[in-house]
Design a protein around this motif. Structure first.
Motif, PDB file in Angstrom:
ATOM      1  N   ILE A   1       0.407  -0.802   0.090  1.00 48.40           N
ATOM      2  CA  ILE A   1       0.357   0.309  -0.155  1.00 48.40           C
ATOM      3  C   ILE A   1       1.053   1.252  -0.017  1.00 48.40           C
ATOM      4  CG2 ILE A   1      -1.631   1.274   1.120  1.00 48.40           C
ATOM      5  CD1 ILE A   1      -2.871  -1.702   2.634  1.00 48.40           C
ATOM      6  N   VAL A   2       1.700   1.808   0.700  1.00 47.46           N
ATOM      7  CA  VAL A   2       3.254   2.483   1.207  1.00 47.46           C
ATOM      8  C   VAL A   2       3.140   2.515  -0.699  1.00 47.46           C
ATOM      9  CG1 VAL A   2       4.990   3.550   2.101  1.00 47.46           C
ATOM     10  CG2 VAL A   2       2.402   2.236   3.342  1.00 47.46           C
ATOM     11  N   GLU A   3       3.808   1.575  -0.758  1.00 42.01           N
ATOM     12  CA  GLU A   3       4.693   1.512  -2.420  1.00 42.01           C
ATOM     13  C   GLU A   3       3.175   1.893  -3.172  1.00 42.01           C
ATOM     14  OE1 GLU A   3       7.541  -1.207  -3.515  1.00 42.01           O
ATOM     15  OE2 GLU A   3       7.602  -0.709  -4.835  1.00 42.01           O
ATOM     16  N   ILE A   4       2.405   0.912  -3.294  1.00 37.19           N
ATOM     17  CA  ILE A   4       1.642   2.346  -4.599  1.00 37.19           C
ATOM     18  C   ILE A   4       1.326   3.481  -4.316  1.00 37.19           C
ATOM     19  CG2 ILE A   4      -0.602   1.855  -5.622  1.00 37.19           C
ATOM     20  CD1 ILE A   4      -0.546  -1.190  -3.804  1.00 37.19           C
ATOM     21  N   THR A   5       1.211   4.061  -2.914  1.00 36.21           N
ATOM     22  CA  THR A   5       0.402   5.648  -2.814  1.00 36.21           C
ATOM     23  C   THR A   5       1.625   6.237  -3.120  1.00 36.21           C
ATOM     24  OG1 THR A   5       0.900   5.083  -0.088  1.00 36.21           O
ATOM     25  CG2 THR A   5      -1.548   4.306  -1.920  1.00 36.21           C
ATOM     26  N   ASP A   6       2.675   5.880  -2.668  1.00 27.61           N
ATOM     27  CA  ASP A   6       3.710   7.072  -2.254  1.00 27.61           C
ATOM     28  C   ASP A   6       3.475   8.085  -1.215  1.00 27.61           C
ATOM     29  OD1 ASP A   6       6.744   7.973  -2.379  1.00 27.61           O
ATOM     30  OD2 ASP A   6       6.130   8.416  -4.485  1.00 27.61           O
ATOM     31  N   ALA A   7       3.328   8.340  -0.839  1.00 28.52           N
ATOM     32  CA  ALA A   7       1.977   8.829   0.467  1.00 28.52           C
ATOM     33  C   ALA A   7       2.714   9.866   1.410  1.00 28.52           C
ATOM     34  CB  ALA A   7       1.132   8.203   1.245  1.00 28.52           C
ATOM     35  N   ARG A   8       2.492  11.081   1.200  1.00 28.29           N
ATOM     36  CA  ARG A   8       3.539  11.938   1.530  1.00 28.29           C
ATOM     37  C   ARG A   8       2.005  12.411   3.117  1.00 28.29           C
ATOM     38  NH1 ARG A   8       6.047  10.274  -1.463  1.00 28.29           N
ATOM     39  NH2 ARG A   8       8.217  11.970  -2.718  1.00 28.29           N
ATOM     40  N   THR A   9       1.375  12.051   2.985  1.00 28.70           N
ATOM     41  CA  THR A   9       0.311  13.021   4.045  1.00 28.70           C
ATOM     42  C   THR A   9      -0.546  11.347   4.139  1.00 28.70           C
ATOM     43  OG1 THR A   9       0.267  14.263   3.688  1.00 28.70           O
ATOM     44  CG2 THR A   9      -0.904  14.506   4.666  1.00 28.70           C
TER      45      THR A   9
END
Ligand code: AVJ
Length: 322
Positions: A72-80
């Motif tokens: 999920i972190v890899e797919i989204t690359d989220a900063r927030t």
């Protein structure tokens, strides 16, 4: 910001509760909104529910998060990470651990109606994740999403625990639209949904042997007593939870034991006949096509669909449809 009275409760919450109680108890099927379960005792009782053998939801969702957080972190690359209805954020920690990366600033924005709970959660997250920027937001997500105008993108919105199930479809769509309106093309929504399954398994999850769910349900009357000065006798209301297989949802009610009258200052007197009920919660259950339909109606699309090994629960990643 709203002011705070001597009981530590904001005037805005008080006014909202008065309006909700007045409106809800005037309906032919009397209702009180489930957001009022969660005072300190209610939040503790809910934590207890999540550990009950019958309540499979939290364990199933945790299993998915543990297996998929890295993806999920890899797919989204989220900063927030904006978490709606944050509660105690136990599951969120799994995501936050996966988001931790040297040299990258990550912001965690928990959004909740309960200011007190939000403060506790934020403090404990800050302690465990010192490099994280924690920015708590007090907001009733069923009414509006009062987020700061500028967010650091990509943003991952997270709405976990199948809390969306508390909303009927039109309100769920309205809520998803509010989220959608804050999304840029590369943003994501991580959505937790309890899945349809045999009625017995679902009903047991809301009728535990230890009676914790019954206490949780009745606690709402103590919340209304404490905050509005009402004189509900919680012991004279029986817990009733049943699965409606056609509407695919649990309904929780408090059923009057005997005829009784309840006084709520600034709202009025209410007569309850023996067997008459107040509906306190809906908990809708979904399948892939139900989630697809809700998403589409809100301008979103399901891009990834993850379930636990027994397909009891789903976590989906949604993006803007266009
Ligand atoms: C937190 C709304 C997802 O509906 O299962 C637990 C609340 N109610 N037991 C749910 C709840 C009764 C829970 N949600």
């Amino acid at each position: 910001m709203s002011s705070t009275d001597t009981h530590g409760m904001t005037d805005r919450r008080h006014a909202q509760m008065l309006a909700d109680v007045r409106e809800g108890l005037a309906r032919p099927q009397r209702e009180l909104p489930p957001k009022y379960f969660y005072d300190e005792r209610g939040s503790q009782l809910f934590e207890d529910i999540t550990r009950l053998p019958e309540y499979y939801l939290t364990r199933a969702e945790t299993e998915i998060l543990e297996a998929r957080a890295a993806a999920i972190v890899e797919i989204t690359d989220a900063r927030t990470l904006v978490e709606l209805g944050a509660g105690s954020a136990t599951k969120t920690r799994i995501l936050l651990r996966a988001m931790r990366q040297p040299g990258q600033r990550v912001t965690y924005m928990p959004v909740d109606v309960s200011e007190e709970f939000l403060r506790q959660t934020s403090a404990s997250i800050e302690r465990d994740f010192p490099s994280l920027v924690v920015q708590p937001i007090v907001s009733d997500i069923g009414e509006s999403l009062d987020l700061p105008p500028a967010l650091e993108h990509p943003v991952m919105f997270a709405f976990l625990g199948s809390t969306i199930g508390n909303f009927d479809d039109p309100s769920a769509i309205a809520l998803l639209q509010r989220i959608r309106s804050r999304m840029e093309p590369r943003d994501w929504l991580l959505l937790g949904t309890d899945l349809r399954k045999d009625a017995r398994t679902i009903e047991l999850a809301y009728n535990d042997c230890a009676g914790v769910t019954a206490d949780f349900n009745r606690n709402m009357l103590s919340v209304v007593n404490a905050e509005l000065g009402a004189d509900f006798d919680p012991e004279r209301f029986a817990h009733h939870a049943f699965y409606d297989e056609h509407l695919h949802r649990i309904e929780m009610h408090l059923v009057s034991v005997g005829d009784q009258r309840v006084h709520i200052p600034a709202v009025g007197d209410f007569e309850f006949e023996h067997g008459e009920s107040i509906r306190t919660e809906l908990s809708c259950k979904y399948d892939r096509s139900a989630v697809d339909r809700l998403a589409a109606a809100a301008g979103l699309a399901v891009r990834h669909w993850f379930t636990d090994a027994e397909s009891r629960f789903a976590l989906s990643l949604l993006g803007p449809a266009t």
